[in-house]
Motif scaffolding. Sequence first.
Motif, PDB file in Angstrom:
ATOM      1  N   TYR A   1      12.907  -3.410  -2.533  1.00 37.94           N
ATOM      2  CA  TYR A   1      12.385  -3.003  -3.841  1.00 37.94           C
ATOM      3  C   TYR A   1      11.057  -2.249  -3.740  1.00 37.94           C
ATOM      4  O   TYR A   1      10.599  -1.670  -4.729  1.00 37.94           O
ATOM      5  CB  TYR A   1      12.216  -4.221  -4.750  1.00 37.94           C
ATOM      6  N   PHE A   2      10.445  -2.227  -2.565  1.00 36.39           N
ATOM      7  CA  PHE A   2       9.214  -1.477  -2.389  1.00 36.39           C
ATOM      8  C   PHE A   2       9.486   0.023  -2.279  1.00 36.39           C
ATOM      9  O   PHE A   2       8.554   0.821  -2.375  1.00 36.39           O
ATOM     10  CB  PHE A   2       8.470  -1.965  -1.143  1.00 36.39           C
TER      11      PHE A   2
ATOM     12  N   GLY B   1       5.283   6.116  -1.296  1.00 27.54           N
ATOM     13  CA  GLY B   1       5.862   6.353   0.027  1.00 27.54           C
ATOM     14  C   GLY B   1       7.142   5.568   0.251  1.00 27.54           C
ATOM     15  O   GLY B   1       7.629   4.853  -0.624  1.00 27.54           O
ATOM     16  N   SER B   2       7.679   5.696   1.445  1.00 30.65           N
ATOM     17  CA  SER B   2       8.882   4.956   1.846  1.00 30.65           C
ATOM     18  C   SER B   2       8.526   3.978   2.950  1.00 30.65           C
ATOM     19  O   SER B   2       7.820   4.338   3.903  1.00 30.65           O
ATOM     20  CB  SER B   2       9.965   5.911   2.350  1.00 30.65           C
ATOM     21  N   ILE B   3       9.023   2.754   2.854  1.00 32.24           N
ATOM     22  CA  ILE B   3       8.715   1.743   3.868  1.00 32.24           C
ATOM     23  C   ILE B   3       9.571   1.904   5.117  1.00 32.24           C
ATOM     24  O   ILE B   3       9.367   1.212   6.108  1.00 32.24           O
ATOM     25  CB  ILE B   3       8.863   0.310   3.305  1.00 32.24           C
TER      26      ILE B   3
ATOM     27  N   ARG C   1       9.384  -8.682  -4.510  1.00 36.06           N
ATOM     28  CA  ARG C   1       9.035  -7.589  -5.405  1.00 36.06           C
ATOM     29  C   ARG C   1       7.634  -7.067  -5.099  1.00 36.06           C
ATOM     30  O   ARG C   1       6.750  -7.851  -4.728  1.00 36.06           O
ATOM     31  CB  ARG C   1       9.068  -8.067  -6.867  1.00 36.06           C
ATOM     32  N   PRO C   2       7.442  -5.756  -5.282  1.00 37.31           N
ATOM     33  CA  PRO C   2       6.092  -5.206  -5.087  1.00 37.31           C
ATOM     34  C   PRO C   2       5.159  -5.660  -6.189  1.00 37.31           C
ATOM     35  O   PRO C   2       5.607  -6.016  -7.287  1.00 37.31           O
ATOM     36  CB  PRO C   2       6.319  -3.684  -5.141  1.00 37.31           C
ATOM     37  N   PRO C   3       3.862  -5.651  -5.940  1.00 42.79           N
ATOM     38  CA  PRO C   3       2.887  -6.066  -6.960  1.00 42.79           C
ATOM     39  C   PRO C   3       2.786  -5.001  -8.048  1.00 42.79           C
ATOM     40  O   PRO C   3       3.325  -3.905  -7.912  1.00 42.79           O
ATOM     41  CB  PRO C   3       1.587  -6.178  -6.171  1.00 42.79           C
ATOM     42  N   PRO C   4       2.094  -5.298  -9.124  1.00 49.69           N
ATOM     43  CA  PRO C   4       1.931  -4.303 -10.194  1.00 49.69           C
ATOM     44  C   PRO C   4       1.308  -3.019  -9.669  1.00 49.69           C
ATOM     45  O   PRO C   4       0.463  -3.039  -8.773  1.00 49.69           O
ATOM     46  CB  PRO C   4       0.984  -5.006 -11.179  1.00 49.69           C
TER      47      PRO C   4
ATOM     48  N   TRP D   1       0.844  -1.195   0.000  1.00 48.63           N
ATOM     49  CA  TRP D   1       0.000   0.000   0.000  1.00 48.63           C
ATOM     50  C   TRP D   1       0.883   1.252   0.000  1.00 48.63           C
ATOM     51  O   TRP D   1       0.632   2.206  -0.744  1.00 48.63           O
ATOM     52  CB  TRP D   1      -0.896  -0.021   1.230  1.00 48.63           C
ATOM     53  N   THR D   2       1.923   1.243   0.810  1.00 45.62           N
ATOM     54  CA  THR D   2       2.833   2.391   0.885  1.00 45.62           C
ATOM     55  C   THR D   2       3.531   2.623  -0.447  1.00 45.62           C
ATOM     56  O   THR D   2       3.628   3.763  -0.929  1.00 45.62           O
ATOM     57  CB  THR D   2       3.880   2.164   1.994  1.00 45.62           C
ATOM     58  N   ALA D   3       4.010   1.552  -1.057  1.00 43.69           N
ATOM     59  CA  ALA D   3       4.687   1.673  -2.352  1.00 43.69           C
ATOM     60  C   ALA D   3       3.740   2.206  -3.424  1.00 43.69           C
ATOM     61  O   ALA D   3       4.138   3.002  -4.282  1.00 43.69           O
ATOM     62  CB  ALA D   3       5.254   0.321  -2.774  1.00 43.69           C
TER      63      ALA D   3
END
Length: 501
Positions: free
Chosen positions: A453-454, A436-438, A492-495, A430-432
């Motif tokens: 990678y997020f 945003g930054s995790i 990896r983050p989702p699409p 959600w942040t990515a």
Amino acid sequence: MAFRGITKLFVTQTRFSQLSTLSYKRLTDNDVEILSKIVEGSIITNTDDLETYNTDWMRRCNAKSKLVLKPNSTQKVSQILSYCNQERIAVVPQGGNTGLVGGGVPMDSNEIILSLSKMNKVIEFEPSLGVLTCEAGCVLENLDRYLEKFGHCVPLDLGAKGSCQIGGNVSTNAGGLRLLRYGSLRGNVLGIEAVLADGTIIDCMSSLRKDNTGYDIKQLFIGSEGTLGVITKIALLAPIKPAYKNVAMFSCHTYEDLLQALSLAKSRLGEIVSALEFIDYEAMLVVNQHLDLKCPISLAPFFFFIETSGSNQEHDRQKLDEYLEEVYGKALVTDGTVAEDSSKAAYIWGLRERQVEAGVRVGWIYKYDLSLPLNCLYELVQETRKRCKGLASYTVSYGHLGDSNLHLNVYNTHYTQELKDTIEPFVFEWTASRGGSISAEHGMGFDKAKYIYFSKQKESVEIMRQLKRRFDPNGILNPNKTVLLDDSKCIRPPPIGKYNH
């Protein structure tokens, strides 16, 4: 307590299963004897004494390192790392061990802990320049007290200031309450001395505020969490301590009202504002129920904290009073109080600063430190609260509203994998998706390394890996922290668009 027994063992084993394939030497009696001679017997090998160093502040990470070394000079740090690099012994640099992402504790029993606690000398303070030079093991609060004699202060204020060390603060690029006023440590650290994995001492010490001679090497060590080198000395800007402070607290009915009050605080209080913080109702509930801290104003969904600091008491109070008239006149706040003395100010700040302490009393903390655009910052809290309903005791939020830094904590009486899977990787995804930054200020440590990678593109991550291999080719410094060398262990983050609804 919920941290003990099966739950703790389960989490520890889960962490160990994610270790990289790098090969490290098993610690021998001969290694211990050689290293003990370097530090002249300043070692810890007793199991009970080791627990403090093996366990992080929130008791989520618990390793079984068999050795803590406590050197008292840069030269001894150099000798230790030279030997460990030659023998391929993994080393975890540790300051006050107050980190919240598992960055300062070992992940394997053969990693040794390098404690900087004996390197705690103030080397000098230059009042004309406002520059403090000290060793990395100095406790933050002690430095503030030292500077107070000269009318100066440390440009950093943390809840853990009584035990955290300045070397650890710099290594994690810690933020805290004063960042809005003084900026980040990247701008306040003028010089660094660090020791590389092979024992090479890098002297980037300087008291100059301007130096444009090529690459700024010291910046590589700030925020690198001890993965590129061990910081041993620091030259730090120490601003003049404000003569007068005002602390005020307000309640707001809506997040929109909170943001408007924030915007007016920035524009009306301008040069004297030093902190703009918030907590929500559930956060207030937790400190009330578990620390017996009573709210001094009427309860509401949000609470807004303002601190001003300056040199003219009458001027500062007049500006604050004018601000109060405006926010009350516009019905942005429903109730409020201004601290009339230091004890009340400390009490008010305790409602904000003691959140983690209260969470520990609940049992288990799932803790997230994020940067998000202000317009959607609280949406994440609401979404997380919905997901965790029926699984968690509390979902609370608080943080540095002035610089868009959200602390999102989920508290429960004990650890459950179901709750963890409900929160992660949702929070990071959600942040990515909102740009945003995790990790806003706590670093990546072990907890977030696999999610890099997020927040970072693959090209940036590869540059980080190249730096790690160049500075620490054998990978002995704080393994499996910040950036993982084994890319296959990263998620990896989702699409893009998955959470844009």
